[in-house]
Every structure is written in C-alpha cells, then in structure tokens.
Motif scaffolding. Sequence first.
Motif, PDB file in Angstrom:
ATOM      1  N   PHE A 112       6.997 -43.549  32.284  1.00 40.02           N
ATOM      2  CA  PHE A 112       6.366 -44.661  32.094  1.00 40.02           C
ATOM      3  C   PHE A 112       6.686 -45.449  30.742  1.00 40.02           C
ATOM      4  O   PHE A 112       6.947 -44.896  29.844  1.00 40.02           O
ATOM      5  N   HIS A 113       7.083 -46.629  30.819  1.00 35.81           N
ATOM      6  CA  HIS A 113       7.489 -47.436  29.676  1.00 35.81           C
ATOM      7  C   HIS A 113       7.095 -48.903  30.116  1.00 35.81           C
ATOM      8  O   HIS A 113       6.910 -49.316  31.100  1.00 35.81           O
ATOM      9  N   GLN A 114       7.322 -49.630  29.011  1.00 31.87           N
ATOM     10  CA  GLN A 114       7.189 -51.129  29.104  1.00 31.87           C
ATOM     11  C   GLN A 114       8.780 -51.496  28.955  1.00 31.87           C
ATOM     12  O   GLN A 114       9.313 -51.127  28.247  1.00 31.87           O
ATOM     13  N   ASP A 115       9.096 -52.517  29.663  1.00 28.36           N
ATOM     14  CA  ASP A 115      10.498 -53.017  29.533  1.00 28.36           C
ATOM     15  C   ASP A 115      10.739 -53.709  27.961  1.00 28.36           C
ATOM     16  O   ASP A 115       9.769 -54.373  27.648  1.00 28.36           O
ATOM     17  N   THR A 116      11.763 -53.128  27.478  1.00 33.97           N
ATOM     18  CA  THR A 116      12.135 -53.770  26.061  1.00 33.97           C
ATOM     19  C   THR A 116      11.070 -53.749  25.034  1.00 33.97           C
ATOM     20  O   THR A 116      10.813 -54.686  24.355  1.00 33.97           O
ATOM     21  N   ILE A 258       2.417 -50.503  32.423  1.00 37.25           N
ATOM     22  CA  ILE A 258       3.463 -49.497  32.277  1.00 37.25           C
ATOM     23  C   ILE A 258       4.118 -49.200  33.633  1.00 37.25           C
ATOM     24  O   ILE A 258       2.964 -49.328  34.562  1.00 37.25           O
ATOM     25  N   HIS A 259       5.096 -48.813  33.753  1.00 38.17           N
ATOM     26  CA  HIS A 259       5.805 -48.679  35.108  1.00 38.17           C
ATOM     27  C   HIS A 259       6.800 -47.119  34.690  1.00 38.17           C
ATOM     28  O   HIS A 259       7.267 -46.865  33.778  1.00 38.17           O
ATOM     29  N   ALA A 260       6.859 -46.883  35.989  1.00 38.71           N
ATOM     30  CA  ALA A 260       7.644 -45.583  35.845  1.00 38.71           C
ATOM     31  C   ALA A 260       8.285 -45.316  37.410  1.00 38.71           C
ATOM     32  O   ALA A 260       8.168 -46.072  38.320  1.00 38.71           O
ATOM     33  N   ARG A 273      17.766 -55.103  42.636  1.00 36.17           N
ATOM     34  CA  ARG A 273      18.303 -56.086  41.685  1.00 36.17           C
ATOM     35  C   ARG A 273      17.091 -56.510  40.771  1.00 36.17           C
ATOM     36  O   ARG A 273      15.947 -57.052  41.005  1.00 36.17           O
ATOM     37  N   ARG A 274      17.164 -56.530  39.446  1.00 38.51           N
ATOM     38  CA  ARG A 274      16.150 -56.838  38.603  1.00 38.51           C
ATOM     39  C   ARG A 274      16.612 -58.108  37.518  1.00 38.51           C
ATOM     40  O   ARG A 274      17.750 -58.197  36.946  1.00 38.51           O
ATOM     41  N   THR A 275      15.673 -58.796  37.588  1.00 40.09           N
ATOM     42  CA  THR A 275      15.528 -60.174  36.500  1.00 40.09           C
ATOM     43  C   THR A 275      14.315 -59.978  35.739  1.00 40.09           C
ATOM     44  O   THR A 275      13.417 -59.320  36.231  1.00 40.09           O
TER      45      THR A 275
HETATM   46 FE   LIG Z   1      11.827 -50.342  33.511  1.00 44.66          FE
END
Ligand SMILES: [Fe+2]
Length: 285
Positions: A112-116, A258-260, A273-275
């Motif tokens: 789990f994390h938040q991006d950046t 948060i996501h994992a 594909r991520r933006t």
């Molecule tokens: Fe992420």
Amino acid sequence: MSLTTRPLSPALGVEVLELDVSEPLDGAVRDDILDAFYENVALLFRGQSLTVEQQNRFTTTFGDIGKRTIGPRLRKSADDIYTTPVMVVSNIRENGKPLAGSSANGDREMGFHQDTAFHEIPDHVTILYGIEVSAHGGHTLLTNQYAAYDNIPADLKTKLEGCEVLQVYDYQRHTVDADIDLSGARYYVQPIFITHPVTGRRALYVNRMMSVRIEGMERGESDAILSDLFDIAEDPRFRYEHVWEVGDLLMWDNFCSIHARTFYPDVERRLLRRTTVAGKERLRA
Ligand SMILES: [Fe+2]
C-alpha cells in the motif's frame, strides 16, 4: 445528475455506467463526474477503448497532467525528466527488455502507498487503463483514508495533530526504515493528517512503503505509532478490491486513499497505462 452509477463497495468507489470517456465530455457530465469522484474517492468506467491522446485528454478533466520524474540514481542531469507523462505498468519483456515507458516495479506484488507521497507536491489523481490483464491476481486494492482518519483513537489523534512524517522512496530497496540512507532516494516531509484541498475533509496520509519516521519523535515511539497507523490505514473494512477486465479505466484520489497490487504469476501478461493529475500546491494539515 446526468450519470448512471452503482457502488463498487461499501468502503469507496462508484462505477459510472454507459459513458464513453474517449470523447470530450460536455460541461454537465464533467461536473457530475467531478462531484462523483470527490464524493466517492474512486471511479470505474468499464468497456473503454482509449488511445494515449484520449487518455491524456480525459486526465485533464481533473487538472494538469502529472510529469514523470526520474530518481537521482538514474538521472543523468538535474533537468532530466521523462518525455511523456504516460507510465506503462507491466511485466512484459520484449527481447529481454521492459516495454518503453515501463515503471521499474510493474511485475510484482506491491504494498500500500499513495503515488509520489515523497514529492514536495504529490500527484493528486492516478488513472489506470487496462490493456492486458492477468487472469489470476494482479488486483488493485484501494483503501479509504477518510475512514482511516475517522478510526484513529481520539487520544492518538490529539497527540499527532500537527505532526509531520518523512516520506521516502527508493525503488531499488523498497523496504524503508528510519535508518535509510537518504542519498540516492527521493524524500519529503508531509503532514501526517491532511486536509483535502477540494473536499476540506481530513485524511490519514501515511503508508507502509514510504513513511519512515515522525519528525521530532524518539525512534521507538515513532516506529510503534507508525506501525499502528499502517494497520489502521490498511483496515480491510475500508477496502475495495478491483478485479481487472480489459477496457477498465480505474481512477482514484491519492489524497484520501492508498492502493496496492496483489501478487500475480509472472507467466501471465499484464499491461496497464497510467496517467496522473498533478497536485496544485503543498499538502496542508
Ligand atoms: Fe502506485
């Protein structure tokens, strides 16, 4: 409300039905999407067919597209930056090499994390589009951090009010602790509780992958409190588990979730594909 929606889970998220997001959105639809997003933390649009340009245009519905930065270990000069905001999240290798634009960690389970969270101004929104999906695992877990904040015991909430936490990311090491050598890593100190810049609601802003220590606190106490906060942040009661289908566009708000990623066998191909949508300013307590 011009949208047809259905809940994804009791914890967070709605699916928006019967909407093709490859086309420019008219004003009323756009406003309803924004309302649904901020109210529900995450949105899902199924059955989409998007070019890179269409995904980029959809992303700008929510703000400026986030830039991809390069960590100090791989950066060749101070202004070195990826030339495209699009990140490929995949385990696919062609001639032994990752696909162009791949993230360094697209091929395994991820905590789990938040991006950046380790940036001065972290990314606000993450948008993932499913091009190839694994049949077993590789699910995306999302957990509601408004609910996590509300679930912190009152005495701990009072104690931590106004505290800050050191957020560190070094993809080559992945396991971070308070002894981490910060040279070669990216890091920033963030409020431990944030006030969401759009909704005004408060959210817990820590994660097990990047949050290293509470500033100004003795090591043993900081470790113990962070361990408790990680458990609260990851509480399965506040969680949605997304099982990917080709054509899914899943987006979430990094300021209140948060996501994992769950494990998936490496023999399977997975390509997303991520933006991202850039944050506008530093996070506030
Ligand atoms: Fe992420």
